[in-house]
Scaffold this motif. Structure first.
Motif, PDB file in Angstrom:
ATOM      1  N   ASN A 178       0.450  -0.965  -0.526  1.00 55.83           N
ATOM      2  CA  ASN A 178       0.286  -0.130   0.376  1.00 55.83           C
ATOM      3  C   ASN A 178       0.601   1.216   0.283  1.00 55.83           C
ATOM      4  OD1 ASN A 178      -2.939  -1.155   0.298  1.00 55.83           O
ATOM      5  ND2 ASN A 178      -1.672  -2.440   2.007  1.00 55.83           N
TER       6      ASN A 178
ATOM      7  N   SER B  23      -8.408  -0.117  -3.411  1.00 59.79           N
ATOM      8  CA  SER B  23      -6.802  -0.152  -3.951  1.00 59.79           C
ATOM      9  C   SER B  23      -6.225   0.769  -2.824  1.00 59.79           C
ATOM     10  CB  SER B  23      -6.413   0.978  -5.260  1.00 59.79           C
ATOM     11  OG  SER B  23      -6.483   1.977  -5.214  1.00 59.79           O
ATOM     12  N   ASP B  24      -5.014   1.077  -2.917  1.00 63.90           N
ATOM     13  CA  ASP B  24      -3.839   2.095  -2.057  1.00 63.90           C
ATOM     14  C   ASP B  24      -4.597   3.534  -2.277  1.00 63.90           C
ATOM     15  OD1 ASP B  24      -2.521   2.522  -4.314  1.00 63.90           O
ATOM     16  OD2 ASP B  24      -0.714   1.479  -2.855  1.00 63.90           O
ATOM     17  N   GLN B  25      -5.868   3.692  -3.484  1.00 65.12           N
ATOM     18  CA  GLN B  25      -6.534   5.337  -4.116  1.00 65.12           C
ATOM     19  C   GLN B  25      -7.351   4.809  -3.007  1.00 65.12           C
ATOM     20  OE1 GLN B  25      -4.673   7.797  -5.318  1.00 65.12           O
ATOM     21  NE2 GLN B  25      -3.156   6.801  -4.919  1.00 65.12           N
TER      22      GLN B  25
ATOM     23  N   LYS C  53     -10.298   3.306  -3.775  1.00 66.42           N
ATOM     24  CA  LYS C  53     -10.908   2.614  -4.872  1.00 66.42           C
ATOM     25  C   LYS C  53     -11.217   1.646  -4.749  1.00 66.42           C
ATOM     26  CE  LYS C  53      -9.622   7.015  -7.439  1.00 66.42           C
ATOM     27  NZ  LYS C  53      -8.776   6.632  -9.243  1.00 66.42           N
TER      28      LYS C  53
ATOM     29  N   ARG D 166     -15.267   5.125  -3.869  1.00 68.63           N
ATOM     30  CA  ARG D 166     -13.844   4.968  -2.854  1.00 68.63           C
ATOM     31  C   ARG D 166     -14.400   4.523  -1.542  1.00 68.63           C
ATOM     32  NH1 ARG D 166      -9.200   8.276  -4.377  1.00 68.63           N
ATOM     33  NH2 ARG D 166      -9.988   9.631  -6.006  1.00 68.63           N
TER      34      ARG D 166
ATOM     35  N   GLY E 152      -7.825  10.476   2.499  1.00 68.18           N
ATOM     36  CA  GLY E 152      -8.588  10.185   1.463  1.00 68.18           C
ATOM     37  C   GLY E 152      -8.768  11.400   0.470  1.00 68.18           C
TER      38      GLY E 152
ATOM     39  N   MET F 267      -6.556  12.597  -1.494  1.00 67.20           N
ATOM     40  CA  MET F 267      -6.275  11.945  -2.938  1.00 67.20           C
ATOM     41  C   MET F 267      -7.402  12.318  -3.594  1.00 67.20           C
ATOM     42  SD  MET F 267      -6.148   8.386  -1.642  1.00 67.20           S
ATOM     43  CE  MET F 267      -4.426   7.054  -0.490  1.00 67.20           C
TER      44      MET F 267
ATOM     45  N   GLN G  22      -6.385  15.251  -6.687  1.00 66.37           N
ATOM     46  CA  GLN G  22      -6.735  14.311  -8.220  1.00 66.37           C
ATOM     47  C   GLN G  22      -7.413  15.069  -9.586  1.00 66.37           C
ATOM     48  OE1 GLN G  22      -9.852  10.618  -8.024  1.00 66.37           O
ATOM     49  NE2 GLN G  22     -11.294  11.910  -8.738  1.00 66.37           N
TER      50      GLN G  22
END
Length: 531
Positions: A111, A486-488, A490, A498, A524, A527, A531
Protein backbone atom coordinates in the motif's frame (compact mmCIF):
# COMPACT_ATOMS: atom_id res chain seq x y z
CA UNK A 1 -28.85 21.83 -5.18
CA UNK A 2 -30.31 19.03 -7.24
CA UNK A 3 -27.10 17.51 -8.62
CA UNK A 4 -23.83 16.74 -6.88
CA UNK A 5 -20.23 16.11 -7.73
CA UNK A 6 -19.60 14.00 -4.65
CA UNK A 7 -22.04 11.94 -2.58
CA UNK A 8 -20.71 10.88 0.82
CA UNK A 9 -22.60 8.01 2.44
CA UNK A 10 -22.29 8.26 6.21
CA UNK A 11 -21.60 11.31 8.40
CA UNK A 12 -19.52 9.47 10.96
CA UNK A 13 -15.90 9.64 12.03
CA UNK A 14 -14.74 9.63 8.39
CA UNK A 15 -17.73 11.18 6.61
CA UNK A 16 -17.65 14.47 8.53
CA UNK A 17 -13.94 14.86 7.74
CA UNK A 18 -14.61 14.23 4.03
CA UNK A 19 -17.52 16.67 3.92
CA UNK A 20 -15.35 19.40 5.43
CA UNK A 21 -12.30 18.87 3.24
CA UNK A 22 -13.99 18.14 -0.11
CA UNK A 23 -16.43 21.06 0.19
CA UNK A 24 -13.51 23.40 0.99
CA UNK A 25 -13.23 23.74 -2.79
CA UNK A 26 -16.32 25.84 -3.65
CA UNK A 27 -16.48 24.20 -7.09
CA UNK A 28 -17.32 20.83 -5.49
CA UNK A 29 -21.02 20.27 -4.84
CA UNK A 30 -21.22 17.79 -1.97
CA UNK A 31 -24.11 15.77 -0.55
CA UNK A 32 -23.65 14.18 2.87
CA UNK A 33 -26.16 11.43 3.74
CA UNK A 34 -26.54 10.20 7.32
CA UNK A 35 -28.91 7.38 8.32
CA UNK A 36 -29.03 8.58 11.92
CA UNK A 37 -30.34 11.87 13.27
CA UNK A 38 -28.79 15.15 14.39
CA UNK A 39 -26.43 15.16 17.37
CA UNK A 40 -28.80 17.14 19.60
CA UNK A 41 -28.99 14.69 22.50
CA UNK A 42 -27.19 16.57 25.33
CA UNK A 43 -25.63 13.35 26.64
CA UNK A 44 -23.61 13.10 23.41
CA UNK A 45 -21.68 16.22 24.35
CA UNK A 46 -21.09 15.52 28.05
CA UNK A 47 -18.25 12.95 28.09
CA UNK A 48 -19.68 11.18 31.14
CA UNK A 49 -22.89 10.72 29.14
CA UNK A 50 -21.07 7.98 27.23
CA UNK A 51 -23.13 5.38 29.10
CA UNK A 52 -26.38 7.20 28.23
CA UNK A 53 -25.77 7.12 24.47
CA UNK A 54 -24.58 3.57 23.97
CA UNK A 55 -27.42 1.03 23.90
CA UNK A 56 -29.81 3.95 23.37
CA UNK A 57 -31.78 3.42 20.10
CA UNK A 58 -31.86 7.18 19.55
CA UNK A 59 -28.08 7.38 19.20
CA UNK A 60 -26.93 3.77 18.73
CA UNK A 61 -27.86 1.20 16.06
CA UNK A 62 -27.95 -1.37 18.89
CA UNK A 63 -26.60 -4.19 16.75
CA UNK A 64 -26.11 -7.67 18.15
CA UNK A 65 -23.55 -10.26 17.18
CA UNK A 66 -24.31 -13.88 16.39
CA UNK A 67 -23.68 -16.32 19.22
CA UNK A 68 -19.99 -16.27 20.13
CA UNK A 69 -18.81 -19.86 20.84
CA UNK A 70 -15.76 -18.81 22.89
CA UNK A 71 -17.63 -16.12 24.83
CA UNK A 72 -20.16 -18.31 26.62
CA UNK A 73 -22.27 -18.54 23.43
CA UNK A 74 -23.52 -15.01 24.06
CA UNK A 75 -25.05 -12.70 21.50
CA UNK A 76 -23.15 -9.52 22.35
CA UNK A 77 -24.49 -6.00 22.06
CA UNK A 78 -22.53 -4.14 19.39
CA UNK A 79 -22.77 -0.32 19.61
CA UNK A 80 -22.36 1.85 16.49
CA UNK A 81 -23.14 5.57 16.29
CA UNK A 82 -26.54 6.50 14.85
CA UNK A 83 -26.12 10.26 14.65
CA UNK A 84 -24.00 12.98 13.06
CA UNK A 85 -20.45 12.18 14.07
CA UNK A 86 -21.23 8.45 14.01
CA UNK A 87 -19.31 6.47 16.56
CA UNK A 88 -17.15 9.51 17.38
CA UNK A 89 -20.34 10.85 19.02
CA UNK A 90 -20.79 7.85 21.32
CA UNK A 91 -17.28 6.46 21.76
CA UNK A 92 -14.94 6.77 24.74
CA UNK A 93 -13.06 9.77 23.24
CA UNK A 94 -9.70 7.99 23.61
CA UNK A 95 -7.11 9.40 21.22
CA UNK A 96 -4.60 6.68 20.32
CA UNK A 97 -2.91 6.46 16.91
CA UNK A 98 -1.23 3.05 17.17
CA UNK A 99 2.40 2.16 16.57
CA UNK A 100 4.62 3.28 13.71
CA UNK A 101 5.12 -0.41 12.88
CA UNK A 102 1.39 -0.75 12.17
CA UNK A 103 1.58 1.64 9.24
CA UNK A 104 4.96 0.44 8.04
CA UNK A 105 3.40 -3.02 7.81
CA UNK A 106 0.55 -1.60 5.71
CA UNK A 107 3.22 -0.24 3.36
CA UNK A 108 5.06 -3.56 3.30
CA UNK A 109 1.83 -5.18 2.10
CA UNK A 110 2.09 -3.00 -1.03
CA UNK A 111 0.00 0.00 0.00
CA UNK A 112 1.99 2.94 -1.36
CA UNK A 113 1.76 6.10 0.74
CA UNK A 114 0.61 4.44 3.97
CA UNK A 115 3.84 4.14 6.00
CA UNK A 116 4.19 5.94 9.35
CA UNK A 117 6.12 8.79 7.74
CA UNK A 118 3.36 9.09 5.12
CA UNK A 119 0.42 9.19 7.56
CA UNK A 120 1.94 11.24 10.39
CA UNK A 121 1.30 14.57 8.57
CA UNK A 122 -2.41 13.70 8.37
CA UNK A 123 -2.59 12.88 12.08
CA UNK A 124 -1.00 16.27 12.74
CA UNK A 125 -3.28 18.04 10.26
CA UNK A 126 -6.38 16.78 12.06
CA UNK A 127 -5.16 17.65 15.55
CA UNK A 128 -5.38 20.64 17.84
CA UNK A 129 -3.08 19.41 20.59
CA UNK A 130 -3.47 21.08 23.96
CA UNK A 131 0.28 21.51 24.41
CA UNK A 132 0.98 22.90 20.96
CA UNK A 133 2.72 21.84 17.80
CA UNK A 134 5.84 19.66 17.84
CA UNK A 135 7.46 16.85 15.86
CA UNK A 136 4.54 14.49 16.48
CA UNK A 137 1.59 16.77 17.19
CA UNK A 138 -0.39 19.39 15.34
CA UNK A 139 -1.98 22.65 16.38
CA UNK A 140 -5.09 24.35 15.03
CA UNK A 141 -6.69 21.25 13.49
CA UNK A 142 -10.42 20.50 13.87
CA UNK A 143 -9.95 17.72 16.47
CA UNK A 144 -9.15 19.00 19.96
CA UNK A 145 -6.94 16.64 22.00
CA UNK A 146 -6.63 17.38 25.72
CA UNK A 147 -5.24 15.73 28.82
CA UNK A 148 -7.68 14.08 31.20
CA UNK A 149 -9.53 16.28 33.70
CA UNK A 150 -10.23 13.73 36.42
CA UNK A 151 -8.21 11.24 38.49
CA UNK A 152 -8.80 8.68 41.23
CA UNK A 153 -6.28 7.43 43.78
CA UNK A 154 -7.07 3.83 42.78
CA UNK A 155 -5.76 4.70 39.30
CA UNK A 156 -2.64 6.53 40.49
CA UNK A 157 -1.85 3.42 42.53
CA UNK A 158 -2.19 1.26 39.41
CA UNK A 159 0.57 3.29 37.77
CA UNK A 160 2.75 2.82 40.86
CA UNK A 161 1.98 -0.90 40.99
CA UNK A 162 2.79 -1.38 37.30
CA UNK A 163 6.08 0.45 37.75
CA UNK A 164 7.05 -2.04 40.45
CA UNK A 165 7.08 -4.74 37.77
CA UNK A 166 9.02 -2.75 35.19
CA UNK A 167 6.16 -1.16 33.24
CA UNK A 168 7.41 2.38 32.68
CA UNK A 169 5.29 5.52 32.66
CA UNK A 170 4.87 7.57 29.50
CA UNK A 171 3.52 11.04 28.77
CA UNK A 172 2.81 10.46 25.08
CA UNK A 173 1.26 7.38 23.48
CA UNK A 174 1.14 8.98 20.02
CA UNK A 175 4.74 9.37 18.85
CA UNK A 176 4.93 6.00 17.11
CA UNK A 177 6.20 4.13 20.19
CA UNK A 178 3.30 3.66 22.58
CA UNK A 179 4.91 1.35 25.16
CA UNK A 180 4.27 2.44 28.74
CA UNK A 181 1.53 3.45 31.18
CA UNK A 182 -0.27 6.73 31.72
CA UNK A 183 -3.55 8.60 31.42
CA UNK A 184 -5.40 8.63 28.11
CA UNK A 185 -5.40 11.76 25.93
CA UNK A 186 -9.02 12.57 25.07
CA UNK A 187 -10.86 14.15 22.13
CA UNK A 188 -12.41 16.71 24.45
CA UNK A 189 -12.67 20.48 24.10
CA UNK A 190 -13.12 22.55 27.26
CA UNK A 191 -14.68 19.59 29.02
CA UNK A 192 -17.08 18.65 26.19
CA UNK A 193 -16.84 15.89 23.58
CA UNK A 194 -15.12 16.88 20.35
CA UNK A 195 -16.67 14.47 17.83
CA UNK A 196 -16.02 14.85 14.11
CA UNK A 197 -19.47 16.45 13.87
CA UNK A 198 -18.37 19.09 16.41
CA UNK A 199 -14.84 19.54 15.06
CA UNK A 200 -15.30 19.17 11.32
CA UNK A 201 -18.97 19.58 10.42
CA UNK A 202 -20.40 22.29 12.67
CA UNK A 203 -17.99 25.05 11.53
CA UNK A 204 -18.77 24.51 7.82
CA UNK A 205 -22.31 23.11 7.66
CA UNK A 206 -23.69 26.37 6.21
CA UNK A 207 -21.47 26.23 3.12
CA UNK A 208 -23.59 26.81 0.02
CA UNK A 209 -21.97 23.87 -1.81
CA UNK A 210 -22.72 21.37 0.98
CA UNK A 211 -26.06 19.71 1.64
CA UNK A 212 -26.60 17.47 4.68
CA UNK A 213 -29.55 15.08 4.93
CA UNK A 214 -30.10 13.13 8.16
CA UNK A 215 -32.33 10.08 8.63
CA UNK A 216 -31.41 9.07 5.07
CA UNK A 217 -31.16 5.29 5.10
CA UNK A 218 -29.25 3.98 2.08
CA UNK A 219 -31.00 1.36 -0.04
CA UNK A 220 -28.20 0.77 -2.54
CA UNK A 221 -25.79 2.24 -5.07
CA UNK A 222 -26.68 2.04 -8.77
CA UNK A 223 -24.13 1.32 -11.50
CA UNK A 224 -23.87 1.69 -15.27
CA UNK A 225 -21.26 -0.57 -16.84
CA UNK A 226 -19.56 -0.91 -13.44
CA UNK A 227 -19.45 2.86 -12.97
CA UNK A 228 -21.04 4.10 -9.73
CA UNK A 229 -23.72 6.61 -10.72
CA UNK A 230 -26.62 6.93 -8.26
CA UNK A 231 -27.55 6.45 -4.65
CA UNK A 232 -31.03 5.36 -3.59
CA UNK A 233 -32.07 6.19 -0.03
CA UNK A 234 -35.19 6.31 2.10
CA UNK A 235 -36.35 9.31 4.11
CA UNK A 236 -39.19 7.79 6.08
CA UNK A 237 -41.13 5.68 3.55
CA UNK A 238 -40.13 7.82 0.59
CA UNK A 239 -37.46 6.44 -1.76
CA UNK A 240 -35.14 9.10 -3.21
CA UNK A 241 -32.50 8.92 -5.93
CA UNK A 242 -29.50 11.23 -6.36
CA UNK A 243 -26.77 11.16 -8.98
CA UNK A 244 -23.04 11.85 -8.59
CA UNK A 245 -21.14 13.63 -11.35
CA UNK A 246 -17.72 12.60 -10.03
CA UNK A 247 -17.62 10.04 -7.21
CA UNK A 248 -19.65 8.20 -4.62
CA UNK A 249 -17.76 7.80 -1.36
CA UNK A 250 -18.84 5.08 1.05
CA UNK A 251 -18.08 6.02 4.66
CA UNK A 252 -20.70 4.00 6.49
CA UNK A 253 -18.19 2.19 8.68
CA UNK A 254 -16.91 -1.33 9.05
CA UNK A 255 -20.42 -2.74 9.38
CA UNK A 256 -22.35 -0.35 7.14
CA UNK A 257 -19.99 -0.12 4.16
CA UNK A 258 -19.80 -3.86 3.29
CA UNK A 259 -23.53 -4.16 4.01
CA UNK A 260 -24.34 -1.44 1.44
CA UNK A 261 -21.89 -2.89 -1.10
CA UNK A 262 -23.49 -6.31 -0.76
CA UNK A 263 -27.00 -4.85 -1.13
CA UNK A 264 -25.74 -3.08 -4.28
CA UNK A 265 -24.60 -6.32 -5.93
CA UNK A 266 -20.93 -6.46 -4.87
CA UNK A 267 -19.78 -9.33 -2.68
CA UNK A 268 -19.85 -13.12 -2.34
CA UNK A 269 -22.11 -14.28 -5.23
CA UNK A 270 -23.91 -17.06 -3.35
CA UNK A 271 -24.68 -14.81 -0.37
CA UNK A 272 -26.12 -12.14 -2.66
CA UNK A 273 -28.23 -14.58 -4.68
CA UNK A 274 -29.56 -16.25 -1.53
CA UNK A 275 -30.81 -12.83 -0.41
CA UNK A 276 -32.39 -11.82 -3.70
CA UNK A 277 -29.66 -9.40 -4.81
CA UNK A 278 -28.55 -9.42 -8.43
CA UNK A 279 -24.78 -9.95 -8.65
CA UNK A 280 -23.01 -7.06 -10.39
CA UNK A 281 -19.50 -8.22 -9.49
CA UNK A 282 -18.34 -11.05 -7.28
CA UNK A 283 -15.80 -10.17 -4.61
CA UNK A 284 -15.82 -12.81 -1.91
CA UNK A 285 -13.83 -10.57 0.44
CA UNK A 286 -16.42 -7.82 0.91
CA UNK A 287 -17.56 -8.26 4.51
CA UNK A 288 -14.75 -10.71 5.37
CA UNK A 289 -11.60 -10.19 7.49
CA UNK A 290 -13.62 -8.49 10.26
CA UNK A 291 -11.21 -7.76 13.11
CA UNK A 292 -11.88 -6.23 16.51
CA UNK A 293 -10.27 -5.83 19.92
CA UNK A 294 -11.95 -7.90 22.62
CA UNK A 295 -11.81 -6.43 26.10
CA UNK A 296 -11.24 -8.88 28.91
CA UNK A 297 -12.71 -7.39 32.06
CA UNK A 298 -11.25 -8.72 35.32
CA UNK A 299 -12.80 -7.00 38.34
CA UNK A 300 -11.06 -6.22 41.63
CA UNK A 301 -12.86 -5.26 44.82
CA UNK A 302 -10.92 -2.75 46.89
CA UNK A 303 -11.02 -1.32 50.44
CA UNK A 304 -10.85 2.32 51.52
CA UNK A 305 -10.53 3.79 48.02
CA UNK A 306 -13.25 5.75 46.24
CA UNK A 307 -14.48 4.49 42.88
CA UNK A 308 -17.27 5.51 40.53
CA UNK A 309 -19.38 2.77 42.12
CA UNK A 310 -19.42 4.81 45.35
CA UNK A 311 -20.39 8.00 43.50
CA UNK A 312 -23.15 6.23 41.54
CA UNK A 313 -24.91 5.10 44.72
CA UNK A 314 -24.49 8.36 46.66
CA UNK A 315 -26.97 11.16 46.01
CA UNK A 316 -24.64 13.71 47.62
CA UNK A 317 -21.62 12.63 45.60
CA UNK A 318 -23.60 12.69 42.37
CA UNK A 319 -24.73 16.27 43.06
CA UNK A 320 -21.13 17.27 43.84
CA UNK A 321 -19.92 15.60 40.61
CA UNK A 322 -22.54 17.49 38.60
CA UNK A 323 -21.61 20.82 40.20
CA UNK A 324 -17.92 20.15 39.59
CA UNK A 325 -18.62 19.69 35.89
CA UNK A 326 -20.87 22.75 35.64
CA UNK A 327 -18.56 25.10 37.54
CA UNK A 328 -15.05 23.92 36.70
CA UNK A 329 -15.36 21.46 33.77
CA UNK A 330 -13.47 18.84 35.78
CA UNK A 331 -14.31 15.54 37.42
CA UNK A 332 -15.81 12.23 36.20
CA UNK A 333 -18.35 13.84 33.85
CA UNK A 334 -15.45 15.05 31.67
CA UNK A 335 -14.29 11.47 31.03
CA UNK A 336 -15.89 8.78 28.89
CA UNK A 337 -14.92 5.12 28.76
CA UNK A 338 -11.57 4.80 30.50
CA UNK A 339 -8.96 6.76 32.38
CA UNK A 340 -5.68 4.89 32.37
CA UNK A 341 -3.97 3.51 29.28
CA UNK A 342 -1.07 1.14 29.02
CA UNK A 343 0.77 -0.83 26.36
CA UNK A 344 2.78 -3.87 27.45
CA UNK A 345 4.11 -7.13 26.00
CA UNK A 346 2.66 -10.54 26.79
CA UNK A 347 6.14 -11.96 26.11
CA UNK A 348 9.45 -10.08 26.51
CA UNK A 349 10.77 -11.28 23.13
CA UNK A 350 8.13 -9.31 21.23
CA UNK A 351 9.42 -6.28 19.35
CA UNK A 352 6.45 -4.05 20.28
CA UNK A 353 3.61 -4.24 22.85
CA UNK A 354 0.66 -6.47 21.97
CA UNK A 355 -1.55 -5.74 24.98
CA UNK A 356 -3.43 -2.57 25.90
CA UNK A 357 -4.91 -1.56 29.25
CA UNK A 358 -8.11 0.48 29.61
CA UNK A 359 -8.42 0.97 33.36
CA UNK A 360 -11.71 2.27 34.72
CA UNK A 361 -12.46 3.18 38.36
CA UNK A 362 -15.80 1.36 38.10
CA UNK A 363 -17.15 -2.17 37.70
CA UNK A 364 -20.22 -3.98 36.43
CA UNK A 365 -21.13 -7.48 35.33
CA UNK A 366 -22.04 -7.02 31.67
CA UNK A 367 -21.27 -3.67 30.08
CA UNK A 368 -24.47 -1.84 29.14
CA UNK A 369 -26.71 -4.54 30.55
CA UNK A 370 -26.25 -4.25 34.31
CA UNK A 371 -25.72 -1.53 36.90
CA UNK A 372 -22.48 -0.73 38.65
CA UNK A 373 -21.62 -2.96 41.59
CA UNK A 374 -22.73 -1.77 45.03
CA UNK A 375 -19.22 -2.05 46.45
CA UNK A 376 -15.99 -0.21 45.61
CA UNK A 377 -14.19 -1.93 42.74
CA UNK A 378 -12.31 -1.19 39.54
CA UNK A 379 -11.82 -2.82 36.15
CA UNK A 380 -8.32 -3.05 34.65
CA UNK A 381 -9.55 -4.09 31.22
CA UNK A 382 -6.91 -5.62 28.97
CA UNK A 383 -7.04 -6.44 25.27
CA UNK A 384 -4.87 -8.20 22.70
CA UNK A 385 -4.29 -5.46 20.11
CA UNK A 386 -3.12 -7.91 17.44
CA UNK A 387 -5.77 -10.64 17.47
CA UNK A 388 -5.71 -13.47 14.94
CA UNK A 389 -9.45 -14.26 15.13
CA UNK A 390 -11.49 -13.06 12.14
CA UNK A 391 -15.21 -12.55 11.63
CA UNK A 392 -17.59 -11.37 8.93
CA UNK A 393 -20.45 -9.06 7.98
CA UNK A 394 -23.19 -10.62 5.82
CA UNK A 395 -26.47 -9.14 4.68
CA UNK A 396 -29.61 -11.01 5.74
CA UNK A 397 -31.98 -9.37 3.25
CA UNK A 398 -31.94 -7.20 0.16
CA UNK A 399 -33.48 -4.53 2.43
CA UNK A 400 -30.65 -2.74 4.26
CA UNK A 401 -33.06 -1.64 6.99
CA UNK A 402 -32.69 -5.20 8.29
CA UNK A 403 -29.35 -5.36 10.17
CA UNK A 404 -26.66 -7.64 8.78
CA UNK A 405 -25.31 -10.78 10.40
CA UNK A 406 -22.33 -9.82 12.57
CA UNK A 407 -20.06 -12.72 13.42
CA UNK A 408 -16.94 -11.79 15.38
CA UNK A 409 -15.43 -15.21 16.22
CA UNK A 410 -13.64 -13.79 19.25
CA UNK A 411 -11.00 -16.06 20.85
CA UNK A 412 -11.46 -18.60 18.05
CA UNK A 413 -7.72 -19.21 17.62
CA UNK A 414 -5.36 -20.99 19.99
CA UNK A 415 -3.05 -17.97 19.93
CA UNK A 416 -5.76 -15.53 21.03
CA UNK A 417 -6.83 -17.78 23.90
CA UNK A 418 -3.23 -18.28 25.05
CA UNK A 419 -2.58 -14.54 25.03
CA UNK A 420 -5.87 -13.95 26.89
CA UNK A 421 -4.68 -16.18 29.71
CA UNK A 422 -1.28 -14.50 29.84
CA UNK A 423 -2.82 -11.03 29.89
CA UNK A 424 -5.08 -11.84 32.85
CA UNK A 425 -2.02 -13.06 34.75
CA UNK A 426 -0.24 -9.74 34.07
CA UNK A 427 -3.21 -7.82 35.50
CA UNK A 428 -3.37 -10.16 38.50
CA UNK A 429 0.32 -9.68 39.26
CA UNK A 430 0.07 -5.87 39.15
CA UNK A 431 -2.96 -5.71 41.46
CA UNK A 432 -2.51 -8.67 43.79
CA UNK A 433 1.28 -8.78 44.24
CA UNK A 434 2.21 -5.10 44.31
CA UNK A 435 3.21 -3.12 47.38
CA UNK A 436 1.11 -0.18 46.11
CA UNK A 437 -2.20 -2.00 46.64
CA UNK A 438 -1.29 -4.13 49.63
CA UNK A 439 -2.87 -1.84 52.26
CA UNK A 440 -6.15 -1.72 50.30
CA UNK A 441 -6.69 -5.50 50.33
CA UNK A 442 -7.65 -6.13 46.70
CA UNK A 443 -9.84 -9.14 46.00
CA UNK A 444 -10.23 -10.69 42.54
CA UNK A 445 -13.97 -10.89 41.93
CA UNK A 446 -13.45 -12.40 38.50
CA UNK A 447 -12.23 -14.50 36.85
CA UNK A 448 -11.21 -15.80 40.30
CA UNK A 449 -7.77 -16.20 41.84
CA UNK A 450 -7.99 -20.01 41.74
CA UNK A 451 -8.17 -20.08 37.93
CA UNK A 452 -4.57 -20.37 36.71
CA UNK A 453 -4.57 -22.34 33.44
CA UNK A 454 -4.38 -20.08 30.37
CA UNK A 455 -7.10 -21.93 28.45
CA UNK A 456 -9.43 -21.91 31.46
CA UNK A 457 -8.67 -18.23 32.10
CA UNK A 458 -9.74 -17.53 28.51
CA UNK A 459 -12.98 -19.47 29.09
CA UNK A 460 -13.77 -17.57 32.30
CA UNK A 461 -12.76 -14.19 30.86
CA UNK A 462 -14.88 -14.88 27.77
CA UNK A 463 -18.03 -15.06 29.91
CA UNK A 464 -17.80 -11.32 30.64
CA UNK A 465 -15.71 -10.09 27.73
CA UNK A 466 -17.11 -7.55 25.30
CA UNK A 467 -16.18 -5.57 22.23
CA UNK A 468 -14.04 -2.52 22.79
CA UNK A 469 -15.73 -1.06 19.68
CA UNK A 470 -12.82 -1.25 17.19
CA UNK A 471 -14.21 -3.14 14.15
CA UNK A 472 -12.06 -2.80 11.03
CA UNK A 473 -10.95 -4.43 7.75
CA UNK A 474 -14.19 -5.62 6.08
CA UNK A 475 -13.25 -3.71 2.88
CA UNK A 476 -9.52 -4.00 3.32
CA UNK A 477 -7.02 -2.10 1.23
CA UNK A 478 -4.39 -3.89 -0.81
CA UNK A 479 -3.26 -5.51 -4.03
CA UNK A 480 -3.59 -9.16 -2.99
CA UNK A 481 -6.51 -11.51 -3.58
CA UNK A 482 -8.12 -10.54 -0.24
CA UNK A 483 -8.32 -6.81 -1.00
CA UNK A 484 -11.47 -4.81 -1.72
CA UNK A 485 -10.00 -1.35 -2.38
CA UNK A 486 -6.72 -0.05 -3.78
CA UNK A 487 -4.23 2.11 -1.91
CA UNK A 488 -6.15 5.04 -3.46
CA UNK A 489 -9.23 3.62 -1.64
CA UNK A 490 -10.97 2.88 -4.96
CA UNK A 491 -13.11 -0.27 -5.12
CA UNK A 492 -11.35 -2.84 -7.31
CA UNK A 493 -13.18 -3.42 -10.59
CA UNK A 494 -15.53 -0.41 -10.18
CA UNK A 495 -15.14 3.19 -11.30
CA UNK A 496 -16.09 6.33 -9.36
CA UNK A 497 -16.55 4.49 -6.06
CA UNK A 498 -14.30 4.72 -3.01
CA UNK A 499 -14.54 3.39 0.50
CA UNK A 500 -13.04 5.72 3.09
CA UNK A 501 -13.49 4.58 6.69
CA UNK A 502 -12.12 2.05 9.19
CA UNK A 503 -13.17 -0.87 6.98
CA UNK A 504 -10.22 -0.25 4.62
CA UNK A 505 -7.52 -0.91 7.22
CA UNK A 506 -5.35 -3.74 5.88
CA UNK A 507 -4.64 -4.81 9.44
CA UNK A 508 -5.95 -3.53 12.76
CA UNK A 509 -3.90 -0.83 14.50
CA UNK A 510 -2.35 -1.44 17.91
CA UNK A 511 -4.81 0.55 19.96
CA UNK A 512 -8.02 2.55 19.66
CA UNK A 513 -9.16 3.02 16.08
CA UNK A 514 -10.94 6.40 15.97
CA UNK A 515 -7.83 8.56 15.46
CA UNK A 516 -6.60 6.27 12.63
CA UNK A 517 -10.05 6.45 11.00
CA UNK A 518 -9.92 10.24 11.01
CA UNK A 519 -6.41 10.09 9.55
CA UNK A 520 -7.64 7.78 6.76
CA UNK A 521 -10.38 10.30 5.94
CA UNK A 522 -7.92 13.20 5.90
CA UNK A 523 -5.64 11.30 3.52
CA UNK A 524 -8.56 10.10 1.38
CA UNK A 525 -9.90 13.64 1.05
CA UNK A 526 -6.45 14.83 0.00
CA UNK A 527 -6.37 12.15 -2.72
CA UNK A 528 -9.71 13.37 -4.05
CA UNK A 529 -8.77 17.06 -3.97
CA UNK A 530 -5.47 16.40 -5.73
CA UNK A 531 -7.17 14.32 -8.43
Amino acid sequence: MDNFDYIIIGAGSAGCVLANRISSNPKNKVLLLEAGGKDTNPWIHIPGGYFKTMHNPETDWCFNTEEEPFCDNRKMTYPRGKTLGGSSSINGMLYIRGQSNDYNYWRQLGNVGWSWDDVLPYFKKSEDFQFGKNEFHGSGGPLKVEKIRSTFKVLDLFLEAAEEFGYKKTDDFNNGDNEGMGYFPLTVKNGFRCSTAVGYLNPIKSRSNLKIITKAHIKNIEFENKIAKKVNFWTGDKLNTVEANSEIILSAGTIGSPHILQASGLGPAKLLKDNGVEVLMENKNIGQNLTDHLMLRPVYKIKNLETLNDIYYSFTKKIFTGLKFLLTRTGPLTVGASYLCGFVKSDPHLETPNLQFHVSPASTDLLGKSSLHKFPAFTPTITNVRPTSRGSIELKSSDTRIPPKIKMNYLSTDEDREIAGKSIKIVRKIVMESKAYKDYRPEELRPGINVTDNEQLAVEAGKYANTIFHPVSTCRMGKDENAVVSDQLKVHGIKNLRVIDASVMPYITSGNTNAPTIMIAEKGADMILQQ
